[in-house]
Design a protein around this motif. Structure first.
Motif, PDB file in Angstrom:
ATOM      1  N   LEU A  96       0.833  -1.206   0.000  1.00  0.00           N
ATOM      2  CA  LEU A  96       0.000   0.000   0.000  1.00  0.00           C
ATOM      3  C   LEU A  96       0.872   1.262   0.000  1.00  0.00           C
ATOM      4  N   VAL A  97       1.937   1.275   0.776  1.00  0.00           N
ATOM      5  CA  VAL A  97       2.860   2.424   0.785  1.00  0.00           C
ATOM      6  C   VAL A  97       3.451   2.624  -0.610  1.00  0.00           C
ATOM      7  N   ASP A  98       3.854   1.534  -1.251  1.00  0.00           N
ATOM      8  CA  ASP A  98       4.416   1.626  -2.608  1.00  0.00           C
ATOM      9  C   ASP A  98       3.386   2.162  -3.601  1.00  0.00           C
ATOM     10  N   GLU A  99       2.153   1.709  -3.485  1.00  0.00           N
ATOM     11  CA  GLU A  99       1.092   2.182  -4.375  1.00  0.00           C
ATOM     12  C   GLU A  99       0.808   3.674  -4.154  1.00  0.00           C
ATOM     13  N   VAL A 100       0.831   4.105  -2.903  1.00  0.00           N
ATOM     14  CA  VAL A 100       0.615   5.524  -2.587  1.00  0.00           C
ATOM     15  C   VAL A 100       1.742   6.354  -3.195  1.00  0.00           C
ATOM     16  N   LYS A 101       2.961   5.876  -3.077  1.00  0.00           N
ATOM     17  CA  LYS A 101       4.108   6.573  -3.671  1.00  0.00           C
ATOM     18  C   LYS A 101       3.912   6.724  -5.181  1.00  0.00           C
ATOM     19  N   ASP A 102       3.518   5.643  -5.843  1.00  0.00           N
ATOM     20  CA  ASP A 102       3.274   5.688  -7.290  1.00  0.00           C
ATOM     21  C   ASP A 102       2.129   6.646  -7.633  1.00  0.00           C
ATOM     22  N   MET A 103       1.072   6.610  -6.811  1.00  0.00           N
ATOM     23  CA  MET A 103      -0.090   7.477  -7.046  1.00  0.00           C
ATOM     24  C   MET A 103       0.328   8.951  -6.990  1.00  0.00           C
ATOM     25  N   PHE A 104       1.131   9.321  -5.988  1.00  0.00           N
ATOM     26  CA  PHE A 104       1.571  10.712  -5.879  1.00  0.00           C
ATOM     27  C   PHE A 104       2.546  11.075  -6.993  1.00  0.00           C
ATOM     28  N   TYR A 105       3.371  10.129  -7.406  1.00  0.00           N
ATOM     29  CA  TYR A 105       4.289  10.374  -8.524  1.00  0.00           C
ATOM     30  C   TYR A 105       3.493  10.694  -9.791  1.00  0.00           C
ATOM     31  N   ARG A 106       2.488   9.859 -10.084  1.00  0.00           N
ATOM     32  CA  ARG A 106       1.651  10.099 -11.278  1.00  0.00           C
ATOM     33  C   ARG A 106       0.932  11.445 -11.170  1.00  0.00           C
ATOM     34  N   TRP A 107       0.378  11.732  -9.992  1.00  0.00           N
ATOM     35  CA  TRP A 107      -0.357  12.982  -9.796  1.00  0.00           C
ATOM     36  C   TRP A 107       0.549  14.188 -10.040  1.00  0.00           C
ATOM     37  N   GLU A 108       1.750  14.146  -9.455  1.00  0.00           N
ATOM     38  CA  GLU A 108       2.670  15.272  -9.603  1.00  0.00           C
ATOM     39  C   GLU A 108       3.108  15.440 -11.059  1.00  0.00           C
ATOM     40  N   LYS A 109       3.294  14.328 -11.737  1.00  0.00           N
ATOM     41  CA  LYS A 109       3.678  14.371 -13.155  1.00  0.00           C
ATOM     42  C   LYS A 109       2.573  15.015 -13.996  1.00  0.00           C
ATOM     43  N   GLU A 110       1.310  14.700 -13.692  1.00  0.00           N
ATOM     44  CA  GLU A 110       0.172  15.221 -14.453  1.00  0.00           C
ATOM     45  C   GLU A 110      -0.193  16.648 -14.085  1.00  0.00           C
ATOM     46  N   THR A 111      -0.018  17.014 -12.798  1.00  0.00           N
ATOM     47  CA  THR A 111      -0.547  18.304 -12.332  1.00  0.00           C
ATOM     48  C   THR A 111       0.503  19.284 -11.838  1.00  0.00           C
ATOM     49  N   SER A 112       1.748  18.836 -11.715  1.00  0.00           N
ATOM     50  CA  SER A 112       2.835  19.661 -11.157  1.00  0.00           C
ATOM     51  C   SER A 112       2.552  20.090  -9.723  1.00  0.00           C
ATOM     52  N   SER A 113       1.798  19.290  -9.008  1.00  0.00           N
ATOM     53  CA  SER A 113       1.505  19.563  -7.601  1.00  0.00           C
ATOM     54  C   SER A 113       1.816  18.325  -6.775  1.00  0.00           C
ATOM     55  N   ASP A 114       2.393  18.539  -5.596  1.00  0.00           N
ATOM     56  CA  ASP A 114       2.703  17.399  -4.735  1.00  0.00           C
ATOM     57  C   ASP A 114       1.595  17.123  -3.723  1.00  0.00           C
ATOM     58  N   LYS A 115       0.456  17.788  -3.892  1.00  0.00           N
ATOM     59  CA  LYS A 115      -0.699  17.574  -3.024  1.00  0.00           C
ATOM     60  C   LYS A 115      -1.903  17.210  -3.878  1.00  0.00           C
ATOM     61  N   ILE A 116      -2.749  16.332  -3.318  1.00  0.00           N
ATOM     62  CA  ILE A 116      -3.930  15.872  -4.040  1.00  0.00           C
ATOM     63  C   ILE A 116      -5.176  16.373  -3.307  1.00  0.00           C
ATOM     64  N   PRO A 117      -6.134  16.979  -4.035  1.00  0.00           N
ATOM     65  CA  PRO A 117      -7.394  17.380  -3.397  1.00  0.00           C
ATOM     66  C   PRO A 117      -8.081  16.168  -2.773  1.00  0.00           C
ATOM     67  N   MET A 118      -8.715  16.361  -1.625  1.00  0.00           N
ATOM     68  CA  MET A 118      -9.298  15.259  -0.878  1.00  0.00           C
ATOM     69  C   MET A 118     -10.294  14.444  -1.698  1.00  0.00           C
ATOM     70  N   ASP A 119     -11.112  15.085  -2.514  1.00  0.00           N
ATOM     71  CA  ASP A 119     -12.074  14.353  -3.348  1.00  0.00           C
ATOM     72  C   ASP A 119     -11.364  13.365  -4.271  1.00  0.00           C
ATOM     73  N   ASP A 120     -10.321  13.838  -4.938  1.00  0.00           N
ATOM     74  CA  ASP A 120      -9.570  12.968  -5.851  1.00  0.00           C
ATOM     75  C   ASP A 120      -8.839  11.879  -5.072  1.00  0.00           C
ATOM     76  N   LEU A 121      -8.280  12.258  -3.931  1.00  0.00           N
ATOM     77  CA  LEU A 121      -7.560  11.275  -3.122  1.00  0.00           C
ATOM     78  C   LEU A 121      -8.494  10.181  -2.624  1.00  0.00           C
ATOM     79  N   ALA A 122      -9.674  10.562  -2.184  1.00  0.00           N
ATOM     80  CA  ALA A 122     -10.645   9.566  -1.709  1.00  0.00           C
ATOM     81  C   ALA A 122     -10.990   8.582  -2.819  1.00  0.00           C
ATOM     82  N   ASP A 123     -11.206   9.080  -4.028  1.00  0.00           N
ATOM     83  CA  ASP A 123     -11.489   8.198  -5.174  1.00  0.00           C
ATOM     84  C   ASP A 123     -10.323   7.246  -5.432  1.00  0.00           C
TER      85      ASP A 123
END
Length: 135
Positions: A96-123
């Motif tokens: 799960l930690v590895d998947e979270v790391k990958d999820m944030f990597y993809r998010w930052e690559k797509e949005t140039s932000s290291d934070k995810i809005p709670m709605d998107d994160l919950a999904d």
């Protein structure tokens, strides 16, 4: 009482066409209306919170801080919590930690932000937990 602001962004994969202009206009107006309503709610909550609840002496409640965008450290701390270990099992925590790391990597690559809005994160976390439970 739980208040959820209506700000969810629509994700569009279709190419723009003239037939969609009307839909975009409606969507823009909805977002503007939601922003206006959200601002009014936010202002009222702040007033209520600063009033020290003088007018509500028979009620007991707490105004929690606003839930904002979440960074990877917060999510990894949640993953490592005892409650999550009990829910997914000790052996799944590192996965799960590895998947979270990958999820944030993809998010930052797509949005140039290291934070995810709670709605998107919950999904994303819901999807992730469902996929892990199938294995």
């Amino acid at each position: 009482m739980f208040i959820k602001y209506q700000t969810k962004r629509q994700k569009h994969t279709e190419r723009f066409s003239f037939g969609r202009i009307f839909w975009y206009l409606i969507s823009f107006c909805k977002r503007r209306r939601y922003q206006s309503i959200n601002n009014k709610i936010y202002t009222e909550i702040k007033v209520l919170n600063t009033s020290k609840f003088k007018h509500f002496n028979r009620l007991s409640f707490t105004v929690l801080s606003e839930l904002t965008n979440i960074n990877r450290t917060h999510v990894e701390n949640w993953v490592r919590s005892e409650e999550t270990k009990q829910f997914v099992g000790e052996v799944m925590i590192q996965k799960l930690v590895d998947e979270v790391k990958d999820m944030f990597y993809r998010w930052e690559k797509e949005t140039s932000s290291d934070k995810i809005p709670m709605d998107d994160l919950a999904d994303e976390l819901t999807r992730l937990l469902k996929s892990l439970s199938r294995h």
